[in-house]
Design a protein around this motif. Sequence first.
Motif, mmCIF file in Angstrom:
data_model
loop_
_atom_site.group_PDB
_atom_site.id
_atom_site.type_symbol
_atom_site.label_atom_id
_atom_site.label_comp_id
_atom_site.label_asym_id
_atom_site.label_seq_id
_atom_site.Cartn_x
_atom_site.Cartn_y
_atom_site.Cartn_z
ATOM 1 N N PHE A 72 85.561 12.234 110.813
ATOM 2 C CA PHE A 72 85.827 13.554 110.246
ATOM 3 C C PHE A 72 87.269 13.986 110.519
ATOM 4 O O PHE A 72 87.971 14.448 109.612
ATOM 5 C CB PHE A 72 84.838 14.576 110.820
ATOM 6 C CG PHE A 72 85.046 15.971 110.285
ATOM 7 C CD1 PHE A 72 84.645 16.295 108.996
ATOM 8 C CD2 PHE A 72 85.646 16.942 111.064
ATOM 9 C CE1 PHE A 72 84.844 17.574 108.492
ATOM 10 C CE2 PHE A 72 85.845 18.231 110.569
ATOM 11 C CZ PHE A 72 85.447 18.550 109.278
ATOM 12 N N LEU A 73 87.731 13.825 111.757
ATOM 13 C CA LEU A 73 89.069 14.307 112.124
ATOM 14 C C LEU A 73 90.163 13.507 111.428
ATOM 15 O O LEU A 73 91.146 14.082 110.950
ATOM 16 C CB LEU A 73 89.252 14.275 113.646
ATOM 17 C CG LEU A 73 88.362 15.242 114.442
ATOM 18 C CD1 LEU A 73 88.640 15.123 115.937
ATOM 19 C CD2 LEU A 73 88.576 16.684 113.979
ATOM 20 N N LEU B 145 90.239 14.463 107.762
ATOM 21 C CA LEU B 145 90.860 15.779 107.595
ATOM 22 C C LEU B 145 92.377 15.686 107.752
ATOM 23 O O LEU B 145 93.126 16.330 107.006
ATOM 24 C CB LEU B 145 90.285 16.749 108.646
ATOM 25 C CG LEU B 145 89.854 18.115 108.124
ATOM 26 C CD1 LEU B 145 88.795 17.975 107.045
ATOM 27 C CD2 LEU B 145 89.336 18.972 109.271
ATOM 28 N N ALA B 146 92.819 14.861 108.712
ATOM 29 C CA ALA B 146 94.255 14.707 108.939
ATOM 30 C C ALA B 146 94.929 14.068 107.727
ATOM 31 O O ALA B 146 96.068 14.401 107.397
ATOM 32 C CB ALA B 146 94.502 13.876 110.192
ATOM 33 N N LEU B 147 94.206 13.170 107.053
ATOM 34 C CA LEU B 147 94.779 12.456 105.902
ATOM 35 C C LEU B 147 94.622 13.243 104.601
ATOM 36 O O LEU B 147 95.208 12.881 103.576
ATOM 37 C CB LEU B 147 94.116 11.079 105.752
ATOM 38 C CG LEU B 147 94.395 10.075 106.877
ATOM 39 C CD1 LEU B 147 93.551 8.826 106.695
ATOM 40 C CD2 LEU B 147 95.881 9.716 106.913
ATOM 41 N N TRP C 77 85.370 26.589 108.283
ATOM 42 C CA TRP C 77 86.165 25.792 107.332
ATOM 43 C C TRP C 77 85.311 25.439 106.110
ATOM 44 O O TRP C 77 85.745 25.618 104.964
ATOM 45 C CB TRP C 77 86.663 24.525 108.028
ATOM 46 C CG TRP C 77 87.324 23.533 107.117
ATOM 47 C CD1 TRP C 77 88.621 23.574 106.676
ATOM 48 C CD2 TRP C 77 86.732 22.364 106.523
ATOM 49 N NE1 TRP C 77 88.866 22.509 105.849
ATOM 50 C CE2 TRP C 77 87.730 21.742 105.729
ATOM 51 C CE3 TRP C 77 85.464 21.779 106.592
ATOM 52 C CZ2 TRP C 77 87.502 20.573 105.013
ATOM 53 C CZ3 TRP C 77 85.226 20.610 105.874
ATOM 54 C CH2 TRP C 77 86.243 20.020 105.100
ATOM 55 N N LEU D 115 96.761 11.960 115.846
ATOM 56 C CA LEU D 115 96.129 12.670 114.733
ATOM 57 C C LEU D 115 97.155 13.513 113.973
ATOM 58 O O LEU D 115 97.180 13.516 112.738
ATOM 59 C CB LEU D 115 95.021 13.567 115.300
ATOM 60 C CG LEU D 115 93.797 13.850 114.452
ATOM 61 C CD1 LEU D 115 93.151 12.567 113.967
ATOM 62 C CD2 LEU D 115 92.796 14.692 115.230
ATOM 63 N N TRP D 116 98.026 14.186 114.707
ATOM 64 C CA TRP D 116 99.061 15.019 114.076
ATOM 65 C C TRP D 116 100.082 14.137 113.343
ATOM 66 O O TRP D 116 100.591 14.515 112.291
ATOM 67 C CB TRP D 116 99.747 15.918 115.101
ATOM 68 C CG TRP D 116 99.290 17.349 115.009
ATOM 69 C CD1 TRP D 116 99.993 18.409 114.527
ATOM 70 C CD2 TRP D 116 98.017 17.887 115.423
ATOM 71 N NE1 TRP D 116 99.237 19.557 114.586
ATOM 72 C CE2 TRP D 116 98.032 19.270 115.130
ATOM 73 C CE3 TRP D 116 96.857 17.327 115.983
ATOM 74 C CZ2 TRP D 116 96.940 20.109 115.393
ATOM 75 C CZ3 TRP D 116 95.775 18.159 116.242
ATOM 76 C CH2 TRP D 116 95.814 19.532 115.962
ATOM 77 N N LEU E 178 99.349 11.297 111.909
ATOM 78 C CA LEU E 178 98.650 10.904 110.683
ATOM 79 C C LEU E 178 98.758 11.998 109.627
ATOM 80 O O LEU E 178 98.923 11.727 108.434
ATOM 81 C CB LEU E 178 97.159 10.667 110.980
ATOM 82 C CG LEU E 178 96.671 9.275 111.353
ATOM 83 C CD1 LEU E 178 95.153 9.296 111.448
ATOM 84 C CD2 LEU E 178 97.119 8.245 110.321
ATOM 85 N N ALA E 179 98.659 13.247 110.088
ATOM 86 C CA ALA E 179 98.677 14.390 109.165
ATOM 87 C C ALA E 179 100.084 14.680 108.658
ATOM 88 O O ALA E 179 100.271 15.580 107.842
ATOM 89 C CB ALA E 179 98.081 15.610 109.845
ATOM 90 N N GLY E 180 101.063 13.954 109.176
ATOM 91 C CA GLY E 180 102.418 14.134 108.675
ATOM 92 C C GLY E 180 103.309 14.975 109.565
ATOM 93 O O GLY E 180 104.246 15.599 109.093
#
Lengths: 115, 134
Positions: free
Chosen positions: A30-31, A34-36, B51, B127-128, B130-132
């Motif tokens: 899930f995480l 969501l990050a992608l 969310w 994780l951050w 990955l999110a850019g």
Amino acid sequence: MSTATQKHGTGHFIAERVTAIALMVLTPWFLISLALLDGGYDGARAWVGQPINAIGVGLFILITLYHTRLGLQVIVDDYIGNPGTRGILLGLLTVLTTAAGLISAYALYSISFGG
Amino acid sequence: MAASSPEPNLGARPLAPHLQVWRWHATMLTSILNRMTGSGLAAGAIGVVIWLAALAGGPQRFVTMEGVVRSLPGQVILFLLAVAAAFHFAAGVRHLIWDAERGLAPHTAEVTAWASIIFAVLAPIGLWALAGGF
């Protein structure tokens, strides 16, 4: 009144671990998803709109809530000595986690079938 | 207590050792951190429900929710929740290993305690990334 874990200790122990193992797969999935995730509202709707993701999100939230219910119950059992207060808190815990589960199920239903 | 009490040495007995006299161990910290992160993640679970509800509620609600999450306080709280999730994950793995009667030796437990603390910091950074970025 006895504590809830006093009479159902084995079941509680097993349920805590079975849900933990499931969450060890579902939470990273899930995480990372969501990050992608890109594209704001539309991107998120499209992602949750995929049946496989909707099922995954549903399982993730419901199992998380159940695991939360089990964990917080142990904390209440450990620290709240007064049986009346303990009963009220455990009842509240059940009501809140059940409500959160119902809200999630309804949200997922409306995203998947609401059009 | 009356002087005729059958208990000897009343008032002159040593007290049981309490928390503050123990030498500090990483395993003590990770034990209580597992509980604390678990409690914090209960709030995180409610956040995930919000969310999803915002996503079901339409674009306006979702944009409002996103604005809160992307603000500086929102990002700090989200990062701390990610740290809590990573730590609680590692602590869960340790518990499953202990259930199999492994990793219980003091030195091993100390090493895995530090490993879970390091993982709790590194995983959210990944994780951050990955999110850019931050």
